[in-house]
Scaffold this motif. Structure first.
Motif: not given
Length: 119
Positions: A22-33, A91-98
Motif C-alpha cells: 500500500c503506497a501512500a501519498s502522505g502520512r497519517t499516524f496509523f495505517m490499517g488493513w 483487501y483494503y488499506c486505510a489511513a487514520s489519525g486515530g
C-alpha cells in the motif's frame, strides 16, 4: 488528502503466500488493513503506526499475517502466509489519525485488491 494504492493481490492455493503493498501519498499516524468478503461487512485485519508502536492483528490472522513498513517510501506491506480459503476477500488499506479496529475511524481508503485462495 491522502491517496492510497494497493497492489499484490491475486489467486493462490491454500497454504500459499502473498504480499500486499500500500503506497501512500502522505502520512497519517496509523495505517490499517481490512478485508471484505462478498456479502459481509468490512472487517479489521491489522493496524500499525508509522512511528513504530504496537501492531494489532485480528485473531483470525495472528501468526499468519505480518505487517511491515518502509517509511522512506511511505509504503506499508502485509505479508500473508498459510493462506486459507476463508481469507478470500478484497483487501483494503486505510489511513487514520486515530487507528484502531473500527473502519469508521479511518479517513482514507485505497481501491482494494482481490485475494482469492483456492482449496
Amino acid at each position: 488528502q491522502v491517496l492510497l494504492v494497493e497492489s499484490g493481490g491475486g489467486l493462490v492455493q491454500a497454504g500459499g503466500s502473498l504480499r500486499l503493498s500500500c503506497a501512500a501519498s502522505g502520512r497519517t499516524f496509523f495505517m490499517g488493513w481490512f478485508q471484505q468478503a462478498p456479502g459481509k461487512e468490512r472487517e479489521f485485519v491489522e493496524a500499525t503506526s508509522w512511528g513504530g508502536g504496537s501492531t494489532d492483528y485480528a485473531d483470525s490472522v495472528k501468526g499468519r499475517f505480518t505487517s511491515s513498513r518502509d517509511n522512506a517510501k511511505n509504503t506499508v506491506y502485509l505479508e500473508m502466509n498459510s493462506l486459507k480459503p476463508e481469507d478470500t476477500a478484497v483487501y483494503y488499506c486505510a489511513a487514520s489519525g486515530g487507528g484502531g479496529s473500527a473502519p469508521q475511524r479511518y479517513d482514507y481508503w485505497g481501491q482494494g485488491t482481490q485475494v482469492t485462495v483456492s482449496s
